[in-house]
Design a protein around this motif. Sequence first.
Motif, PDB file in Angstrom:
ATOM      1  N   ALA A 118       0.838  -1.207   0.000  1.00  0.00           N
ATOM      2  CA  ALA A 118       0.000   0.000   0.000  1.00  0.00           C
ATOM      3  C   ALA A 118       0.871   1.254   0.000  1.00  0.00           C
ATOM      4  CB  ALA A 118      -0.927  -0.013   1.210  1.00  0.00           C
ATOM      5  N   SER A 119       1.939   1.230   0.777  1.00  0.00           N
ATOM      6  CA  SER A 119       2.847   2.385   0.809  1.00  0.00           C
ATOM      7  C   SER A 119       3.506   2.596  -0.552  1.00  0.00           C
ATOM      8  CB  SER A 119       3.922   2.174   1.874  1.00  0.00           C
ATOM      9  OG  SER A 119       3.328   2.011   3.154  1.00  0.00           O
ATOM     10  N   VAL A 120       3.924   1.493  -1.179  1.00  0.00           N
ATOM     11  CA  VAL A 120       4.531   1.596  -2.511  1.00  0.00           C
ATOM     12  C   VAL A 120       3.542   2.194  -3.505  1.00  0.00           C
ATOM     13  CG1 VAL A 120       5.417   0.249  -4.452  1.00  0.00           C
ATOM     14  CG2 VAL A 120       6.186  -0.259  -2.133  1.00  0.00           C
ATOM     15  N   HIS A 121       2.305   1.742  -3.441  1.00  0.00           N
ATOM     16  CA  HIS A 121       1.293   2.221  -4.378  1.00  0.00           C
ATOM     17  C   HIS A 121       0.985   3.703  -4.164  1.00  0.00           C
ATOM     18  CE1 HIS A 121      -1.905   1.364  -7.303  1.00  0.00           C
ATOM     19  NE2 HIS A 121      -2.639   2.235  -6.622  1.00  0.00           N
ATOM     20  N   VAL A 122       0.850   4.112  -2.917  1.00  0.00           N
ATOM     21  CA  VAL A 122       0.532   5.520  -2.628  1.00  0.00           C
ATOM     22  C   VAL A 122       1.680   6.425  -3.057  1.00  0.00           C
ATOM     23  CG1 VAL A 122       0.135   7.163  -0.771  1.00  0.00           C
ATOM     24  CG2 VAL A 122      -1.073   4.976  -0.772  1.00  0.00           C
ATOM     25  N   VAL A 123       2.910   6.058  -2.698  1.00  0.00           N
ATOM     26  CA  VAL A 123       4.067   6.880  -3.068  1.00  0.00           C
ATOM     27  C   VAL A 123       4.197   6.974  -4.585  1.00  0.00           C
ATOM     28  CG1 VAL A 123       6.581   7.001  -2.965  1.00  0.00           C
ATOM     29  CG2 VAL A 123       5.281   6.432  -0.916  1.00  0.00           C
ATOM     30  N   THR A 124       3.959   5.863  -5.265  1.00  0.00           N
ATOM     31  CA  THR A 124       4.066   5.867  -6.729  1.00  0.00           C
ATOM     32  C   THR A 124       3.029   6.787  -7.351  1.00  0.00           C
ATOM     33  OG1 THR A 124       4.884   3.590  -6.699  1.00  0.00           O
ATOM     34  CG2 THR A 124       4.017   4.412  -8.773  1.00  0.00           C
ATOM     35  N   ARG A 125       1.801   6.777  -6.849  1.00  0.00           N
ATOM     36  CA  ARG A 125       0.763   7.636  -7.418  1.00  0.00           C
ATOM     37  C   ARG A 125       1.032   9.114  -7.111  1.00  0.00           C
ATOM     38  NH1 ARG A 125      -5.317   5.533  -6.853  1.00  0.00           N
ATOM     39  NH2 ARG A 125      -5.534   7.475  -8.062  1.00  0.00           N
TER      40      ARG A 125
END
Length: 240
Positions: free
Chosen positions: A12-19
Amino acid sequence: MNSWLLRGLGMASVHVVTRVVLGLAVAQWPLHGSSLRMVSLAFVVLIALLWGGLDGIRDARTAVDEESGADLTMMWLKAAVVAGVLAGAVTWLIGTVTGIAVGDNTLFFELTSGAAFTILLVFLPAMLAVAVGRFLVRRKAPATPAHVSPGAAGAAAAGEYANEQDYDVVETAEENYEASEWSYEHGTGQAYDESGQGYYENDQTAQQQAADDQTADRGRHYVDDAPTEVFEAIKPENGK
């Protein structure tokens, strides 16, 4: 912390940071939006592949056989659900509060369709990597267990077993049989003294001693003429 929860929070952290990074990059280079989105998508998939592959390699190295491995399917499914729902909610909140162009989607969309897409984006690459990691480790693994206890060395020569406990069981059974009253029938190394004196080794000296004892009528017989569970011993005539 549970393994699935740790992986869910991490993805989830990876996805949020990427977006968030994607939104800032698109604002700076609007003409390269498509390329930036593809790079962001590949980055998220790569993280899931690497994490799932490490799980598959670690599980294959620690499991005794294929059936005793960890249930990585359910673990990564739970992690993907956590990542999808949490990433959608946090991304919507960041876009609402900060004004970063992370998308104009509603909260309902982020928690349903957006979360479903994120779940697939995490779960499918992770499970593919788990399968590949297990395959690579088991392909290089030896055909027999790497560690066998000294007491199981005799059983190892007779065939392959699932684990070291099977070797111990076979070795114990062989030792018990060799010490039994009927082991001399198959020439396993010991014979039984019917006079109640115990057992004696099945070698040339013992056989000669058995012949002398039989001649002297002291209760011992030749190894091949000893009584069995069904038939009585055949008594030689005239001591021969």
